[in-house]
Motif scaffolding. Structure first.
Motif, PDB file in Angstrom:
ATOM      1  N   ASP A  99       0.851  -0.974   0.032  1.00 22.44           N
ATOM      2  CA  ASP A  99       0.056   0.155   0.184  1.00 22.44           C
ATOM      3  C   ASP A  99       0.941   1.414   0.270  1.00 22.44           C
ATOM      4  OD1 ASP A  99      -1.729   1.977   0.475  1.00 22.44           O
ATOM      5  OD2 ASP A  99      -2.736   1.255   1.982  1.00 22.44           O
ATOM      6  N   ILE A 100       0.805   2.004  -1.087  1.00 19.70           N
ATOM      7  CA  ILE A 100       1.789   3.374  -1.154  1.00 19.70           C
ATOM      8  C   ILE A 100       1.720   4.279  -0.395  1.00 19.70           C
ATOM      9  CG2 ILE A 100       2.470   2.847  -3.581  1.00 19.70           C
ATOM     10  CD1 ILE A 100       0.449   4.984  -4.548  1.00 19.70           C
ATOM     11  N   VAL A 101       0.430   4.033   0.495  1.00 25.67           N
ATOM     12  CA  VAL A 101       0.117   4.918   1.610  1.00 25.67           C
ATOM     13  C   VAL A 101       0.929   4.944   2.772  1.00 25.67           C
ATOM     14  CG1 VAL A 101      -1.839   5.979   3.072  1.00 25.67           C
ATOM     15  CG2 VAL A 101      -2.191   5.275   0.727  1.00 25.67           C
ATOM     16  N   ASP A 102       1.579   3.552   2.803  1.00 20.79           N
ATOM     17  CA  ASP A 102       2.201   3.063   4.098  1.00 20.79           C
ATOM     18  C   ASP A 102       4.008   3.686   3.779  1.00 20.79           C
ATOM     19  OD1 ASP A 102       3.859   1.928   5.876  1.00 20.79           O
ATOM     20  OD2 ASP A 102       2.891   0.104   5.725  1.00 20.79           O
ATOM     21  N   ALA A 103       4.272   4.784   4.458  1.00 23.40           N
ATOM     22  CA  ALA A 103       5.546   5.314   3.889  1.00 23.40           C
ATOM     23  C   ALA A 103       6.986   4.227   4.459  1.00 23.40           C
ATOM     24  CB  ALA A 103       5.725   6.550   4.548  1.00 23.40           C
ATOM     25  N   ASP A 104       6.406   3.416   5.418  1.00 23.32           N
ATOM     26  CA  ASP A 104       7.646   2.649   5.989  1.00 23.32           C
ATOM     27  C   ASP A 104       7.817   1.735   4.704  1.00 23.32           C
ATOM     28  OD1 ASP A 104       8.239   4.299   7.993  1.00 23.32           O
ATOM     29  OD2 ASP A 104       7.131   3.238   9.484  1.00 23.32           O
TER      30      ASP A 104
ATOM     31  N   ALA B 207       0.098   3.281  -9.800  1.00 22.84           N
ATOM     32  CA  ALA B 207      -0.878   2.999  -8.572  1.00 22.84           C
ATOM     33  C   ALA B 207      -1.758   4.224  -8.614  1.00 22.84           C
ATOM     34  CB  ALA B 207      -0.080   2.422  -7.675  1.00 22.84           C
ATOM     35  N   ALA B 208      -3.186   4.021  -8.601  1.00 22.77           N
ATOM     36  CA  ALA B 208      -4.155   4.811  -8.275  1.00 22.77           C
ATOM     37  C   ALA B 208      -5.483   4.588  -8.216  1.00 22.77           C
ATOM     38  CB  ALA B 208      -3.981   6.001  -9.503  1.00 22.77           C
ATOM     39  N   GLU B 209      -6.078   5.239  -7.525  1.00 20.18           N
ATOM     40  CA  GLU B 209      -7.740   5.158  -7.816  1.00 20.18           C
ATOM     41  C   GLU B 209      -8.022   5.834  -9.047  1.00 20.18           C
ATOM     42  OE1 GLU B 209      -9.939   3.370  -5.935  1.00 20.18           O
ATOM     43  OE2 GLU B 209      -8.413   2.466  -4.402  1.00 20.18           O
ATOM     44  N   SER B 210      -8.620   4.901  -9.836  1.00 19.61           N
ATOM     45  CA  SER B 210      -8.809   5.671 -11.087  1.00 19.61           C
ATOM     46  C   SER B 210     -10.166   5.943 -11.806  1.00 19.61           C
ATOM     47  CB  SER B 210      -8.180   4.456 -12.224  1.00 19.61           C
ATOM     48  OG  SER B 210      -8.982   3.331 -12.181  1.00 19.61           O
ATOM     49  N   HIS B 211     -11.141   5.436 -11.097  1.00 18.83           N
ATOM     50  CA  HIS B 211     -12.553   5.539 -11.542  1.00 18.83           C
ATOM     51  C   HIS B 211     -13.275   6.775 -10.998  1.00 18.83           C
ATOM     52  CE1 HIS B 211     -15.685   4.321 -13.713  1.00 18.83           C
ATOM     53  NE2 HIS B 211     -16.785   3.997 -12.848  1.00 18.83           N
ATOM     54  N   VAL B 212     -13.719   7.754 -11.989  1.00 19.24           N
ATOM     55  CA  VAL B 212     -14.142   9.097 -11.661  1.00 19.24           C
ATOM     56  C   VAL B 212     -15.521   8.741 -10.738  1.00 19.24           C
ATOM     57  CG1 VAL B 212     -15.322  11.310 -12.517  1.00 19.24           C
ATOM     58  CG2 VAL B 212     -13.305  10.247 -13.702  1.00 19.24           C
ATOM     59  N   ASP B 213     -16.427   8.032 -11.077  1.00 15.17           N
ATOM     60  CA  ASP B 213     -17.696   7.745 -10.594  1.00 15.17           C
ATOM     61  C   ASP B 213     -17.612   7.515  -8.993  1.00 15.17           C
ATOM     62  OD1 ASP B 213     -19.138   8.420 -12.566  1.00 15.17           O
ATOM     63  OD2 ASP B 213     -19.373   6.614 -13.305  1.00 15.17           O
ATOM     64  N   ARG B 214     -16.450   6.399  -8.785  1.00 11.70           N
ATOM     65  CA  ARG B 214     -15.998   6.436  -7.213  1.00 11.70           C
ATOM     66  C   ARG B 214     -15.518   7.582  -6.732  1.00 11.70           C
ATOM     67  NH1 ARG B 214     -15.039   0.374  -6.094  1.00 11.70           N
ATOM     68  NH2 ARG B 214     -15.719  -0.862  -8.164  1.00 11.70           N
ATOM     69  N   SER B 215     -14.865   8.412  -7.478  1.00 11.50           N
ATOM     70  CA  SER B 215     -14.123   9.530  -6.635  1.00 11.50           C
ATOM     71  C   SER B 215     -15.446  10.563  -6.073  1.00 11.50           C
ATOM     72  CB  SER B 215     -13.261  10.186  -7.437  1.00 11.50           C
ATOM     73  OG  SER B 215     -13.790  11.315  -8.472  1.00 11.50           O
ATOM     74  N   ILE B 216     -16.377  10.428  -6.936  1.00 15.41           N
ATOM     75  CA  ILE B 216     -17.556  11.280  -6.619  1.00 15.41           C
ATOM     76  C   ILE B 216     -18.302  10.813  -5.183  1.00 15.41           C
ATOM     77  CG2 ILE B 216     -19.736  12.171  -7.433  1.00 15.41           C
ATOM     78  CD1 ILE B 216     -18.612  12.193 -10.313  1.00 15.41           C
ATOM     79  N   GLU B 217     -18.368   9.573  -5.076  1.00 14.95           N
ATOM     80  CA  GLU B 217     -19.031   8.924  -4.192  1.00 14.95           C
ATOM     81  C   GLU B 217     -18.166   9.007  -2.637  1.00 14.95           C
ATOM     82  OE1 GLU B 217     -22.047   7.574  -4.095  1.00 14.95           O
ATOM     83  OE2 GLU B 217     -22.195   8.527  -5.885  1.00 14.95           O
ATOM     84  N   GLY B 218     -16.658   8.760  -3.110  1.00 13.85           N
ATOM     85  CA  GLY B 218     -15.894   8.394  -1.891  1.00 13.85           C
ATOM     86  C   GLY B 218     -14.568   9.029  -2.025  1.00 13.85           C
ATOM     87  N   PRO B 219     -14.472  10.826  -2.180  1.00 16.44           N
ATOM     88  CA  PRO B 219     -13.046  11.159  -2.482  1.00 16.44           C
ATOM     89  C   PRO B 219     -11.998  10.928  -1.735  1.00 16.44           C
ATOM     90  CG  PRO B 219     -14.775  12.959  -1.816  1.00 16.44           C
ATOM     91  CD  PRO B 219     -15.347  11.465  -1.785  1.00 16.44           C
ATOM     92  N   MET B 220     -11.864  10.640  -0.284  1.00 16.65           N
ATOM     93  CA  MET B 220     -10.829  10.506   0.442  1.00 16.65           C
ATOM     94  C   MET B 220     -10.071   9.287   0.052  1.00 16.65           C
ATOM     95  SD  MET B 220     -11.153  13.199   2.069  1.00 16.65           S
ATOM     96  CE  MET B 220      -9.531  13.003   2.978  1.00 16.65           C
ATOM     97  N   GLU B 221     -10.269   8.469  -0.373  1.00 18.58           N
ATOM     98  CA  GLU B 221      -9.326   7.252  -0.780  1.00 18.58           C
ATOM     99  C   GLU B 221      -8.569   7.849  -1.853  1.00 18.58           C
ATOM    100  OE1 GLU B 221     -10.029   4.253   0.920  1.00 18.58           O
ATOM    101  OE2 GLU B 221      -8.383   3.107  -0.082  1.00 18.58           O
TER     102      GLU B 221
ATOM    103  N   MET C  22      -5.587  10.066  -0.514  1.00 15.78           N
ATOM    104  CA  MET C  22      -4.721   9.129   0.207  1.00 15.78           C
ATOM    105  C   MET C  22      -3.853   8.380  -0.665  1.00 15.78           C
ATOM    106  SD  MET C  22      -5.346   9.712   3.227  1.00 15.78           S
ATOM    107  CE  MET C  22      -4.219   8.978   3.909  1.00 15.78           C
ATOM    108  N   THR C  23      -4.261   7.693  -1.748  1.00 15.97           N
ATOM    109  CA  THR C  23      -3.539   6.825  -2.287  1.00 15.97           C
ATOM    110  C   THR C  23      -2.989   7.912  -3.627  1.00 15.97           C
ATOM    111  OG1 THR C  23      -4.810   4.663  -2.477  1.00 15.97           O
ATOM    112  CG2 THR C  23      -3.658   5.189  -4.572  1.00 15.97           C
ATOM    113  N   ASN C  24      -3.685   8.668  -4.334  1.00 18.24           N
ATOM    114  CA  ASN C  24      -3.036   9.608  -5.351  1.00 18.24           C
ATOM    115  C   ASN C  24      -2.196  10.570  -5.038  1.00 18.24           C
ATOM    116  OD1 ASN C  24      -4.983   7.638  -6.431  1.00 18.24           O
ATOM    117  ND2 ASN C  24      -6.237   9.045  -7.733  1.00 18.24           N
ATOM    118  N   VAL C  25      -2.515  11.137  -3.760  1.00 18.86           N
ATOM    119  CA  VAL C  25      -1.766  12.545  -3.428  1.00 18.86           C
ATOM    120  C   VAL C  25      -0.883  11.857  -2.367  1.00 18.86           C
ATOM    121  CG1 VAL C  25      -1.785  14.550  -2.289  1.00 18.86           C
ATOM    122  CG2 VAL C  25      -3.744  13.874  -3.721  1.00 18.86           C
ATOM    123  N   VAL C  26      -1.192  11.273  -1.222  1.00 18.96           N
ATOM    124  CA  VAL C  26      -0.104  10.954  -0.207  1.00 18.96           C
ATOM    125  C   VAL C  26       0.838   9.928  -0.717  1.00 18.96           C
ATOM    126  CG1 VAL C  26      -0.070   9.922   2.294  1.00 18.96           C
ATOM    127  CG2 VAL C  26      -1.862  11.742   1.481  1.00 18.96           C
ATOM    128  N   GLY C  27       0.094   8.801  -1.417  1.00 16.99           N
ATOM    129  CA  GLY C  27       0.830   7.608  -1.906  1.00 16.99           C
ATOM    130  C   GLY C  27       2.068   8.051  -3.262  1.00 16.99           C
TER     131      GLY C  27
END
Ligand code: NAD
Ligand code: DAU
Length: 353
Positions: A64-69, A87-101, A104-109
């Protein structure tokens, strides 16, 4: 460890585009070690690589690229020399339903990977961090014009905002720390192993099973479609020969409105399935539009074509026909990737091999 010319960390290699990139690199560069690091979300399936996962230059790490260690550990375990980051969350419709994932993955990861590369490579210039991004960072076009590398960023969905943010972090690490980055921004991909929530594989599945074909709004939104293996060849070209610190747009000058595309698919599949002409079109159903639905994407890829000599290898008509054939011949793949229990089963099987 055997001497490899490069030890490349490919993130998201179990996903749609990542699996095509991993397959291409494994076969074309047997002197490279390819470390596929993937969290195996619903969109990541090791089944996608079953034809190449026994090659001697392939390794898999569940990460999980969110886990820095854990990201740092993979860099040191394999002495990673280069990164191709998909690696990314890639589906636009899912981002509308739940942006925080997506944050986390796309920015923090992405920031975690940049930090690990910076800490590991310590200012050396003989490495590449290739960030794979999207044309959606540029926003939405009107009837005219194309996105170029100079088009200002104007993301409008949580997905595209998270990808734009990741792009900015990548460029910031180049300008601030001199990290040797390259970036590509591609249009809509299609082809085999595409998770059946995206327009083309969803429509193929629904046409085959005579289910409704949901068209958002009037179906007049436009996308610019590219064969996934041509995206993989563009990534190969940019990774090896692109200029450090530059971004390259990737696309095939292949614009379709969604409704024209779905009608074309219906005709193609009526022929292949021996149905009477027009039968599948009767399944088209107009549904509520996507919130903030971008009207039109279209890519100017002339920088990539002129600097690196890249061009798409096949026409959309040929690529779409091959794609339909692949789905019709691989119905079991669709069933497997859409079944959660299968994923648990396969992960156990893989860990025991
Ligand atoms: P996908 O959803 O098919 O695959 C994404 C992969 O990333 C999956 O294998 C998933 O398991 C993995 N992943 C997700 N979260 C993770 C995490 N926290 N840690 C490690 N792995 C994680 O996506 P795709 O369509 O293959 O897209 C790949 C990349 O290309 C993405 O960065 C996307 O933004 C970009 N892109 C996609 C398209 C397209 O049309 N599909 C076009 C342009 C750019
Ligand atoms: O442009 C590149 C982007 O293309 C990538 O960055 C994304 O990761 C990828 O998912 C894709 O985004 P889109 O939103 O364009 O793809 P999607 O397949 O979800 O939708 C394509 C078009 O079809 C869009 O205008 C919405 C429409 N659509 C989609 C679905 C799933 C429908 O009309 N009905 C549907 O059921």
């Amino acid at each position: 460890m055997k001497q490899f010319a490069k030890k490349i960390l490919v993130t998201g290699g179990a996903g749609f585009i990542g699996s095509h990139v991993v397959r291409r690199l494994l076969k074309k560069y047997p002197d490279y070690l390819i470390v596929n690091a993937d969290k195996l979300t619903y969109a990541g399936n090791l089944e996608n690589l079953i034809d190449v996962d026994s090659l001697p230059n392939y390794r898999f790490e569940k990460l999980d690229i969110v886990d820095a260690d854990s990201v740092h550990s993979v860099f040191s375990k394999y002495e990673i020399t280069d990164v191709i980051h998909l690696a990314a969350e890639s589906h636009v419709d899912r981002s509308i339903e739940g942006p925080m994932e997506f944050v986390m993955t796309n920015v923090v990861g992405t920031a975690n990977l940049l930090q690990a590369a910076k800490d590991t490579w310590k200012g050396e210039s003989n490495h590449v961090f290739h960030h794979v991004s999207t044309d959606e960072v540029y926003g939405s076009l009107g009837d005219e014009g194309l996105f170029t590398e100079e088009t200002p960023y104007d993301p409008r969905s949580p997905y595209s905002a998270s990808k734009a943010s990741s792009d900015h972090f990548v460029m910031a690490y180049f300008h601030t720390y001199g990290l040797p980055i390259k970036m590509s921004n591609c249009s809509n991909n299609y082809g085999s192993h595409h998770f059946p929530e995206k327009l083309i594989p969803l429509m193929i599945h629904n046409i085959q099973h005579k289910k409704p074909l949901p068209i958002y709004g009037k179906g007049d939104n436009i996308r610019d479609w590219l064969w996934v293996e041509d995206h993989a060849s563009a990534i190969d070209a940019i990774f090896h020969n692109g200029r450090v610190g530059e971004s390259y747009n990737v696309g095939g000058l292949n614009e379709w409105t969604n409704i024209e595309l779905v009608r074309f698919l219906c005709q193609l599949m009526d022929e292949k399935l021996g149905r009477k002409t027009g039968e599948s079109e009767e399944l088209i159903t107009y549904v509520t539009d996507r919130a903030g639905h971008d009207k039109r994407y279209a890519i100017d890829a002339s920088k990539l074509e002129q600097e690196l000599g890249w061009t798409p290898s096949i026409t959309f008509e040929v690529g779409l026909s091959k794609t339909v054939d692949w789905y019709l011949e691989n119905q079991s793949w669709v069933e497997k990737v859409t079944s959660g229990s299968y994923k648990d089963y396969y992960q156990t099987m893989y860990a025991n091999r």
